[in-house]
Structures are given as structure tokens and as C-alpha cells.
Write a protein that holds these residues in place. Sequence first.
Motif, PDB file in Angstrom:
ATOM      1  N   SER A  81      -3.110  -0.421 -11.890  1.00  0.00           N
ATOM      2  CA  SER A  81      -3.238  -0.112 -12.706  1.00  0.00           C
ATOM      3  C   SER A  81      -3.152   1.538 -13.049  1.00  0.00           C
ATOM      4  O   SER A  81      -4.192   2.362 -12.368  1.00  0.00           O
ATOM      5  N   GLY A  82      -2.764   2.154 -13.745  1.00  0.00           N
ATOM      6  CA  GLY A  82      -2.451   3.069 -14.765  1.00  0.00           C
ATOM      7  C   GLY A  82      -3.246   3.722 -14.726  1.00  0.00           C
ATOM      8  O   GLY A  82      -4.056   4.992 -14.638  1.00  0.00           O
ATOM      9  N   ARG A  83      -4.811   3.542 -15.757  1.00  0.00           N
ATOM     10  CA  ARG A  83      -5.846   3.393 -16.510  1.00  0.00           C
ATOM     11  C   ARG A  83      -6.801   3.930 -15.322  1.00  0.00           C
ATOM     12  O   ARG A  83      -7.466   5.433 -15.130  1.00  0.00           O
ATOM     13  N   MET A  84      -6.662   3.172 -14.608  1.00  0.00           N
ATOM     14  CA  MET A  84      -7.452   3.843 -12.895  1.00  0.00           C
ATOM     15  C   MET A  84      -6.913   5.069 -12.598  1.00  0.00           C
ATOM     16  O   MET A  84      -7.362   5.941 -11.543  1.00  0.00           O
ATOM     17  N   LEU A  85      -5.857   4.919 -12.479  1.00  0.00           N
ATOM     18  CA  LEU A  85      -4.836   5.848 -11.487  1.00  0.00           C
ATOM     19  C   LEU A  85      -4.891   7.341 -12.344  1.00  0.00           C
ATOM     20  O   LEU A  85      -4.891   8.765 -11.805  1.00  0.00           O
ATOM     21  N   GLU A  86      -5.481   7.208 -13.334  1.00  0.00           N
ATOM     22  CA  GLU A  86      -5.412   8.629 -14.580  1.00  0.00           C
ATOM     23  C   GLU A  86      -6.677   9.289 -14.225  1.00  0.00           C
ATOM     24  O   GLU A  86      -6.805  10.719 -13.290  1.00  0.00           O
ATOM     25  N   ARG A  87      -7.368   8.945 -13.374  1.00  0.00           N
ATOM     26  CA  ARG A  87      -9.424   9.312 -12.959  1.00  0.00           C
ATOM     27  C   ARG A  87      -9.027   9.513 -11.306  1.00  0.00           C
ATOM     28  O   ARG A  87      -9.730  10.400 -11.135  1.00  0.00           O
ATOM     29  N   TRP A  97      -0.262  10.065  -5.872  1.00  0.00           N
ATOM     30  CA  TRP A  97      -0.711   8.920  -6.730  1.00  0.00           C
ATOM     31  C   TRP A  97       0.649   7.892  -6.963  1.00  0.00           C
ATOM     32  O   TRP A  97       1.132   8.786  -8.220  1.00  0.00           O
ATOM     33  N   VAL A  98       0.560   6.748  -6.248  1.00  0.00           N
ATOM     34  CA  VAL A  98       1.960   6.310  -6.797  1.00  0.00           C
ATOM     35  C   VAL A  98       1.043   5.026  -7.572  1.00  0.00           C
ATOM     36  O   VAL A  98       0.351   4.218  -6.816  1.00  0.00           O
ATOM     37  N   GLN A  99       2.289   4.728  -8.664  1.00  0.00           N
ATOM     38  CA  GLN A  99       1.873   3.421  -9.622  1.00  0.00           C
ATOM     39  C   GLN A  99       2.955   2.114  -8.565  1.00  0.00           C
ATOM     40  O   GLN A  99       3.749   1.850  -8.416  1.00  0.00           O
ATOM     41  N   GLY A 100       1.999   0.868  -8.016  1.00  0.00           N
ATOM     42  CA  GLY A 100       2.792  -0.160  -7.605  1.00  0.00           C
ATOM     43  C   GLY A 100       2.014  -1.449  -7.141  1.00  0.00           C
ATOM     44  O   GLY A 100       0.725  -0.894  -7.254  1.00  0.00           O
ATOM     45  N   ASP A 101       2.493  -2.204  -6.556  1.00  0.00           N
ATOM     46  CA  ASP A 101       1.915  -3.952  -6.366  1.00  0.00           C
ATOM     47  C   ASP A 101       1.519  -3.479  -4.951  1.00  0.00           C
ATOM     48  O   ASP A 101       2.978  -3.666  -4.742  1.00  0.00           O
ATOM     49  N   ALA A 102       0.443  -3.789  -4.305  1.00  0.00           N
ATOM     50  CA  ALA A 102       0.221  -3.826  -2.602  1.00  0.00           C
ATOM     51  C   ALA A 102       0.822  -5.283  -2.274  1.00  0.00           C
ATOM     52  O   ALA A 102       1.428  -5.599  -0.884  1.00  0.00           O
ATOM     53  N   LEU A 103       1.116  -5.966  -2.664  1.00  0.00           N
ATOM     54  CA  LEU A 103       2.158  -7.479  -3.110  1.00  0.00           C
ATOM     55  C   LEU A 103       3.415  -7.083  -1.837  1.00  0.00           C
ATOM     56  O   LEU A 103       4.488  -7.793  -1.970  1.00  0.00           O
ATOM     57  N   ALA A 104       3.864  -5.984  -2.545  1.00  0.00           N
ATOM     58  CA  ALA A 104       5.470  -5.446  -2.657  1.00  0.00           C
ATOM     59  C   ALA A 104       5.930  -4.068  -2.604  1.00  0.00           C
ATOM     60  O   ALA A 104       5.746  -3.341  -3.232  1.00  0.00           O
TER      61      ALA A 104
END
Length: 227
Positions: A81-87, A97-104
Motif C-alpha cells: 500500500s503506497g498510502r501506508m508507506l507514505e505515513r 521503505w519498499v513498496q512490494g508484494d509479500a508473496l513475491a
Amino acid sequence: MSVETGRLAPDAVRTMFDRISPVYDAMNRTMTLGLDQRWRRATAEAAVRPGDRVLDACCGTGDLAVAAKAAGGRVTGLDFSGRMLERARRKSSEIEWVQGDALALPFGDASFDAATVGFGARNLDDLERGLAELRRVLRPGGRLAILEITRPRGLLAPFYRLWFDRLVPLLGRVLPGGSAYTYLPASVRRFPGPEELAELLRSAGFENVRWRLFAGGIVAMHTGEGA
């Protein structure tokens, strides 16, 4: 898939968390009577040693990642979630802080000494795959700690059902993304209990799996080590 069943497609989960990001921290404090930060510190301390390379997966707004840093880790926080990472970024500039998928996970094998997940495992579309990914990126002997809401037994069970199944969804109706607070108790109901989650961790290749209950069994912390 629907909020009532506690199962949503990954894109729907991402959209939901983007929407509730402005109230996420406040709702956590309200739902746990302020105890969630204490539980996160205990989780970080269970997994992290000074100097460790640490992954906090499903990091949300970053509270557990910050606790892992306070425990001496060199921390990477990952969330889709980009919005969660912004916070999260507002809480620490020293965490990656990395935007990515925990399943990959976008990391190589054996990249980390420790990994944590706080209140995010039940949102994974494929829990077994998520656990396998965590095992893959941990070095042999690396430590994992998962903090998650669970279903208490005994005296607290009626209070839990009143608070979590009735009052939390009502509170959510007046907040942005209120459907998330219908999804939340439903997702807990379908999530494996402590014994079942321990077995899934063992099946994923973790050893010395243990769990500890907080708040009379409302929250469980599982720990294990990569084989």
C-alpha cells in the motif's frame, strides 16, 4: 470474495488499506487500548539482535519496523500500500521503505538475519506462499516473529465477540474505509489459530516454533528459526 467472509482479492486489500491509512494508527490504539505498541516492541525484541539485517513485511505505517530499528536492526520495511508507506516514511528516514508484494519478495535468498510481520499475515492471499517467501529470504538460523490477532478462549471470549464482531464494525462506519472494520473481524475468524499457524510455520521450514499469547489470548506472537 467479500469483506463479510474475510477474504478479498489482493487489489481490493491494497485499495482498502490505502483508504484507511489516515486513521490506521488511531484505530490500532483504540482497538487495543494502546497496548499494540507494547506488543510490537516484544515482537521486535524476540527476533532482532543488534546489527541484524531485518525485514518487516506487511509493514503498514511502520510501527513494528521502527521498533525493530530501536532493537538495533538495520531495517527494511515492505508493504504493497503506497498510502501506508507514505505515513511510514514520516516516522523514520533511517529505514528503507519498499513498496512490494509479500508473496513475491524483491530480495535474494538469505538476505536477512531476522523478519517480522505485525498484524499483516492474515491479509495474505496465500499464507503458505507468504511463509515460504519469508523462509527464503532469511539466512539459515534467521529468526522470524509474527504478531497477529487470534480468537481467545474462556472468560474473554464473550467480551472479544462483543468488541470485535459488533463494536469495531460500528466504529468503522463513521471512518474512512469503514468496510475494513467489517473485514477485520471476518479475517481473524478465518485465520488459523495458534496451533495451526505453528504447524504451517514448521511446514514452511521453520524450527523451534513457539508462540506466546498476549491480553488473555486476543493476540498471539509466533517465533521460529529458519532451518
